[in-house]
Design a protein around this motif. Structure first.
Motif, mmCIF file in Angstrom:
data_model
loop_
_atom_site.group_PDB
_atom_site.id
_atom_site.type_symbol
_atom_site.label_atom_id
_atom_site.label_comp_id
_atom_site.label_asym_id
_atom_site.label_seq_id
_atom_site.Cartn_x
_atom_site.Cartn_y
_atom_site.Cartn_z
ATOM 1 N N ALA A 113 0.829 -1.322 0.135
ATOM 2 C CA ALA A 113 -0.092 -0.025 -0.023
ATOM 3 C C ALA A 113 0.807 1.341 0.127
ATOM 4 N N ILE A 114 0.674 2.262 -0.732
ATOM 5 C CA ILE A 114 1.287 3.478 -0.829
ATOM 6 C C ILE A 114 0.446 4.738 -0.685
ATOM 7 N N SER A 115 0.568 5.423 0.406
ATOM 8 C CA SER A 115 -0.024 6.615 0.828
ATOM 9 C C SER A 115 1.129 7.697 0.602
ATOM 10 N N VAL A 116 1.163 8.355 -0.622
ATOM 11 C CA VAL A 116 2.031 9.354 -0.866
ATOM 12 C C VAL A 116 1.316 10.319 -1.866
ATOM 13 N N HIS A 117 1.827 11.627 -1.766
ATOM 14 C CA HIS A 117 1.053 12.450 -2.603
ATOM 15 C C HIS A 117 1.065 11.882 -4.085
ATOM 16 N N LEU A 118 -0.198 11.748 -4.462
ATOM 17 C CA LEU A 118 -0.306 11.360 -5.853
ATOM 18 C C LEU A 118 -0.255 11.861 -7.162
ATOM 19 N N GLU A 119 0.971 11.962 -7.468
ATOM 20 C CA GLU A 119 1.245 12.507 -9.009
ATOM 21 C C GLU A 119 2.329 11.808 -9.668
ATOM 22 N N ALA A 120 2.840 12.253 -10.630
ATOM 23 C CA ALA A 120 3.631 11.671 -11.480
ATOM 24 C C ALA A 120 4.811 10.873 -10.980
ATOM 25 N N LYS A 121 5.745 11.383 -10.112
ATOM 26 C CA LYS A 121 6.684 10.867 -9.533
ATOM 27 C C LYS A 121 6.346 9.481 -8.743
ATOM 28 N N THR A 122 5.440 9.842 -7.968
ATOM 29 C CA THR A 122 4.766 8.656 -7.214
ATOM 30 C C THR A 122 4.126 7.484 -8.042
ATOM 31 N N ALA A 123 3.639 7.827 -9.156
ATOM 32 C CA ALA A 123 3.408 6.873 -10.058
ATOM 33 C C ALA A 123 4.500 5.948 -10.608
ATOM 34 N N ASN A 124 5.515 6.659 -10.959
ATOM 35 C CA ASN A 124 6.405 5.786 -11.354
ATOM 36 C C ASN A 124 7.279 4.990 -10.138
ATOM 37 N N HIS B 31 -3.192 1.385 13.727
ATOM 38 C CA HIS B 31 -2.994 1.440 15.148
ATOM 39 C C HIS B 31 -4.494 1.825 15.965
ATOM 40 N N THR B 32 -5.309 2.264 15.033
ATOM 41 C CA THR B 32 -6.759 2.846 15.560
ATOM 42 C C THR B 32 -7.774 1.922 14.947
ATOM 43 N N LYS B 33 -8.432 2.551 13.968
ATOM 44 C CA LYS B 33 -9.561 1.780 13.356
ATOM 45 C C LYS B 33 -9.328 0.471 12.886
ATOM 46 N N LEU B 34 -8.235 0.382 12.260
ATOM 47 C CA LEU B 34 -8.112 -0.849 11.415
ATOM 48 C C LEU B 34 -6.942 -1.490 12.085
ATOM 49 N N GLU B 35 -6.693 -1.635 13.705
ATOM 50 C CA GLU B 35 -5.914 -2.383 14.237
ATOM 51 C C GLU B 35 -5.820 -3.865 13.766
ATOM 52 N N ASN B 36 -7.159 -4.328 13.609
ATOM 53 C CA ASN B 36 -7.032 -5.859 13.305
ATOM 54 C C ASN B 36 -6.366 -6.303 12.134
ATOM 55 N N LEU B 37 -6.000 -5.178 11.352
ATOM 56 C CA LEU B 37 -5.148 -5.659 10.049
ATOM 57 C C LEU B 37 -3.589 -5.413 10.378
ATOM 58 N N SER B 38 -3.239 -5.153 11.582
ATOM 59 C CA SER B 38 -1.955 -4.724 11.897
ATOM 60 C C SER B 38 -1.067 -6.084 11.703
ATOM 61 N N ASP B 39 -1.480 -6.949 12.213
ATOM 62 C CA ASP B 39 -0.594 -8.334 12.508
ATOM 63 C C ASP B 39 -0.006 -8.809 11.264
ATOM 64 N N LYS B 40 -0.841 -8.561 10.157
ATOM 65 C CA LYS B 40 -0.374 -8.926 8.825
ATOM 66 C C LYS B 40 0.863 -7.915 8.204
ATOM 67 N N ILE B 41 1.006 -6.972 8.896
ATOM 68 C CA ILE B 41 1.869 -6.109 8.094
ATOM 69 C C ILE B 41 3.767 -6.496 8.532
ATOM 70 N N ASN C 294 -7.082 -4.574 1.524
ATOM 71 C CA ASN C 294 -6.576 -5.598 0.419
ATOM 72 C C ASN C 294 -5.190 -6.341 0.964
ATOM 73 N N ASP C 295 -5.413 -6.961 2.222
ATOM 74 C CA ASP C 295 -4.503 -7.996 2.554
ATOM 75 C C ASP C 295 -3.083 -7.261 2.546
ATOM 76 N N ILE C 296 -2.824 -6.143 2.778
ATOM 77 C CA ILE C 296 -1.650 -5.450 2.568
ATOM 78 C C ILE C 296 -0.594 -5.969 3.499
ATOM 79 N N ARG C 297 0.563 -6.184 3.193
ATOM 80 C CA ARG C 297 1.843 -6.696 3.874
ATOM 81 C C ARG C 297 2.799 -5.778 4.039
ATOM 82 N N LEU C 298 3.104 -4.903 3.356
ATOM 83 C CA LEU C 298 4.158 -3.577 3.406
ATOM 84 C C LEU C 298 3.144 -2.309 2.958
#
Length: 414
Positions: free
Chosen positions: A46-57, A132-142, A115-119
């Protein structure tokens, strides 16, 4: 299922991505070095970075290295809808729309993580916050992840200090090839790009107040000086304040600078740096903007409550008429002016930063079983790889130590 504004925008987005790719030789070198190995094969990233052309690359590189990539933004006003559409066209799932409300923005983050994220590759810590809050249940897979910016690392270190960090994270912002170049030269140039293209005013001769003298503040101040501005720095750290003074800038408290400044730029990572009491002291027509990650450095909330009139002065410029009759102007809603009102850092700068992100992502994937739940510095070999690849792309060769020199430098004997 992706969530984007308009898939029909993909062709323009792809043109932007291909243009950026021409100036990102380090990412291309990583692609060549790892394409056969495919070190991220089958891993959901999963990528959460400013979504522009460099991030797309960056996203496309990780896909080529075998990852299943899911992309969202890290700020509602920095997402470029045509880039989002282009990534979907390239079979990457995207959950981001420019101008999303806060509720929509976090919904997009949540959909990305479901989406069954690992990284994770985070910019500002919002994915980490949800895990660490609302989706804490997903953190064990990270397995772990990387954090791009100062603000995010502040949040990570707070989690680590409280013993609550649930997976290892690499502090990408602390790499030499990140903060020495991205924060200083990237933020410096892109901030003034955003200010000048939004306002269309002269910088030379004006008093520019830069709040914060970290590497971002240094870059902003230096570029302002180069444009002919008279630069004032405000700081809370006595060492950084002294450094600003030694670099030739005036240093004073914000309450004093407020009366002098024509343009105010915040870059601290803290909240309420410019408060309403400061704004009341400003000149009629003062311009305020922010280059910190979150839109909390200028107290917009109080400004909106107290202003007797709020109006659009120009695209991306909000005018506020104050109770004392003066007008002040805020750029890009107080969000990152270099991304919300421009195209972000220069491509070649982000080539270095995103190369570090890519290599650190590979590092975590290969070593996560041996990493504790803490914040790690970028391994020195990754910094060196990026620096050498950058020099190579510039046609620059440097000296190497001889064996005798290495022995000398590692010995206590004369």
């Amino acid at each position: 299922m992706a969530i984007i504004k308009d898939y029909c925008l993909w062709e323009e987005g792809l043109r932007k991505i291909l243009w950026a790719k021409r100036f990102m030789p380090i990412l291309e070198q990583i692609r060549k070095d790892y394409i056969n190995e495919k070190p991220l094969n089958g891993i959901n990233v999963a990528i959460s970075v400013h979504l522009e052309a460099k991030t797309a690359n960056l996203a496309l590189l990780l896909k080529d290295l075998g990852a299943n990539v899911y992309v969202t933004g890290s700020n509602p006003l920095s997402t470029q809808d045509d880039i989002a559409a282009a990534l979907v066209h390239e079979d990457i799932e995207v959950f981001a729309i420019r101008g999303a409300t806060e509720e929509e923005y976090f919904y997009h983050l949540e959909k990305t993580l479901e989406n069954d994220i690992r990284l994770i590759i985070d910019d500002g810590g919002d994915l980490t916050y949800l895990l660490h809050t609302k989706l804490e249940n997903l953190s064990d897979k990270i397995m772990g992840g990387c954090e791009e910016t100062t603000t995010g690392i502040i949040r990570l270190k707070a989690l680590e200090k409280d013993g609550k960090l649930k997976f290892p994270m690499i502090a990408v912002n602390n790499a030499y090839c990140k903060h020495l170049f991205d924060n200083r030269y990237g933020t410096g140039q892109s901030t003034w790009d955003g200010i000048m293209r939004t306002t269309n005013i002269t910088v030379a001769g004006k008093h520019v107040v830069v709040a914060g003298y970290g590497f971002c503040g240094k870059g902003i101040a230096k570029r302002a000086q180069g444009l002919g501005a008279k630069v004032i720095v405000t700081e809370v750290d006595p060492i950084k304040a002294l450094e600003a003074y030694m670099d030739g800038f005036e240093v004073m408290k914000m309450e004093d600078a407020a009366k002098i400044g024509d343009i105010f730029v915040t870059a601290t990572g803290c909240k309420d740096v410019v408060r309403y009491e400061h704004i009341l002291e400003m000149k009629d027509g003062a311009i305020l903007c922010n280059s910190g990650h979150f839109n909390v450095e200028i107290d917009i909330e109080t400004l909106e409550k107290k202003a007797i009139k709020i109006y659009e002065a120009r695209k991306n410029i909000t005018g506020y008429k104050l109770e004392n009759g003066k007008d002040v102007f805020v750029l890009a809603e107080g969000r990152l002016v270099n991304l919300a009102a421009a195209d972000g850092h220069p491509i070649e700068i982000m080539d270095m930063s995103f190369a570090i992100q890519a290599l650190c992502t590979i590092y975590v994937a290969q070593n996560y079983k041996n990493l504790d739940k803490k914040v790690y510095q970028v391994p020195s070999e990754i910094d060196s790889y990026v620096a050498m690849a950058k020099l190579k792309s510039l046609g620059i060769e440097i000296d190497r130590l001889t064996n005798e020199q290495k022995k000398y430098l590692n010995s206590w004997e004369v």
